[in-house]
Scaffold this motif. Structure first.
Motif, mmCIF file in Angstrom:
data_model
loop_
_atom_site.group_PDB
_atom_site.id
_atom_site.type_symbol
_atom_site.label_atom_id
_atom_site.label_comp_id
_atom_site.label_asym_id
_atom_site.label_seq_id
_atom_site.Cartn_x
_atom_site.Cartn_y
_atom_site.Cartn_z
ATOM 1 N N ASP A 1 0.825 -1.209 0.000
ATOM 2 C CA ASP A 1 0.000 0.000 0.000
ATOM 3 C C ASP A 1 0.858 1.258 0.000
ATOM 4 O O ASP A 1 0.536 2.251 -0.667
ATOM 5 C CB ASP A 1 -0.931 -0.002 1.216
ATOM 6 C CG ASP A 1 -2.030 -1.054 1.109
ATOM 7 O OD1 ASP A 1 -2.276 -1.553 -0.004
ATOM 8 O OD2 ASP A 1 -2.632 -1.384 2.153
ATOM 9 N N LYS A 2 1.948 1.233 0.750
ATOM 10 C CA LYS A 2 2.827 2.406 0.842
ATOM 11 C C LYS A 2 3.471 2.705 -0.512
ATOM 12 O O LYS A 2 3.532 3.869 -0.943
ATOM 13 C CB LYS A 2 3.895 2.175 1.915
ATOM 14 C CG LYS A 2 4.784 3.393 2.192
ATOM 15 C CD LYS A 2 5.802 3.101 3.280
ATOM 16 C CE LYS A 2 5.131 2.966 4.625
ATOM 17 N NZ LYS A 2 4.574 4.276 5.091
ATOM 18 N N SER B 1 0.930 4.056 -2.957
ATOM 19 C CA SER B 1 0.505 5.424 -2.662
ATOM 20 C C SER B 1 1.450 6.459 -3.256
ATOM 21 O O SER B 1 1.092 7.638 -3.364
ATOM 22 C CB SER B 1 0.390 5.636 -1.150
ATOM 23 O OG SER B 1 1.677 5.618 -0.532
ATOM 24 N N SER C 1 -3.156 7.852 -8.580
ATOM 25 C CA SER C 1 -4.273 6.935 -8.340
ATOM 26 C C SER C 1 -4.831 6.386 -9.643
ATOM 27 O O SER C 1 -5.314 5.252 -9.700
ATOM 28 C CB SER C 1 -5.378 7.642 -7.548
ATOM 29 O OG SER C 1 -5.806 8.821 -8.218
ATOM 30 N N ARG D 1 -5.726 -0.629 -11.231
ATOM 31 C CA ARG D 1 -5.718 0.830 -11.303
ATOM 32 C C ARG D 1 -5.500 1.327 -12.729
ATOM 33 O O ARG D 1 -5.345 2.508 -12.947
ATOM 34 C CB ARG D 1 -4.648 1.385 -10.364
ATOM 35 C CG ARG D 1 -5.036 1.198 -8.901
ATOM 36 C CD ARG D 1 -3.920 1.511 -7.923
ATOM 37 N NE ARG D 1 -3.473 2.889 -7.981
ATOM 38 C CZ ARG D 1 -2.630 3.436 -7.102
ATOM 39 N NH1 ARG D 1 -2.162 2.697 -6.098
ATOM 40 N NH2 ARG D 1 -2.255 4.683 -7.204
#
Length: 223
Positions: free
Chosen positions: A47-48, A51, A55, A79
């Motif tokens: 997730d890090k 990020s 997005s 995504r």
């Protein structure tokens, strides 16, 4: 140990010794408490790193360098990214291919082999989660230089930080080597590594994940 020798050792470990372990660890199957902390830590790190990317990745070409069983690959494809997923272990690549949902398959190109190969083409971004953790500072510098020549944006990657626990484990591994153990992680401090690569680009600290036996530092490199 040279880059090639370390890469070959990593291939042997993940493609022969630990394939079933990593297949289970990266699934929803029950695991031990220790491996559960590793699983949770890897989820947090994934997730890090994600990020640090936009997005919306539609039309963006991303190299998943060291894709393993394909968890990052699937997230990137969901995504909207066009993903080249590469791993040194053909066995893990096959697992990643089998797990990828059918509706995402057109977005992903899988390959087994050296993640640094120029044959994979050029990219907007690169993510290398836990695939540079076995290499020296000079090897990491060389890897970032080679990838940077073919990357328009960022290269997000992880290293093992120089914490007291990891340093103790590292020295113990050097004193008591075992022929069947996993390749030894080489701890790095972000500041020292930043100086090592300062002549080829800029390094940014993205933060650390501490989850039981999973301790990892996220960094971002821009050529």
């Amino acid at each position: 140990m040279s880059y090639d020798a370390t890469r070959d050792r990593v291939e042997h470990y993940f493609d022969r010794t630990a394939t079933k372990v990593w297949e289970r660890l990266t699934s929803d199957a029950p695991v031990s408490r220790i491996r559960e902390t590793v699983r949770k830590g890897r989820d947090q790190m994934r997730d890090k790193l994600l990020s640090a990317l936009p997005s919306d990745l539609n039309g963006v070409r991303v190299l998943d360098a060291g894709c393993g069983a394909g968890q990052m690959t699937q997230e990137l494809a969901q995504r909207g990214a066009d993903v080249v997923a590469v791993d040194i272990s053909p066995s893990l690549v096959r697992i990643a291919q089998d797990r990828l949902p059918e509706h995402l398959q057109s977005r992903v190109t899988f390959a087994s082999g050296d993640m640094l190969s120029a044959d994979h083409g050029t990219f907007d971004h690169v993510i290398a989660m836990d695939s540079l953790i076995y290499y020296t500072g000079s090897d990491i510098r060389a890897a970032l230089s080679r990838l940077g020549e073919r990357t328009r944006g960022s290269i997000a990657f992880t290293v093992a930080p120089r914490t007291p626990l990891l340093m103790t484990m590292w020295y113990a591994g050097k004193v008591f080597p075992k022929s069947d153990r996993s390749p030894t992680m080489i701890p790095h401090g972000p500041q020292r590594l930043s100086k090592t690569v300062s002549d080829i680009g800029q390094l940014t600290d993205l933060g650390r994940v501490n989850s039981g036996f999973y301790i990892s530092q996220a960094l971002e490199f821009r050529p």
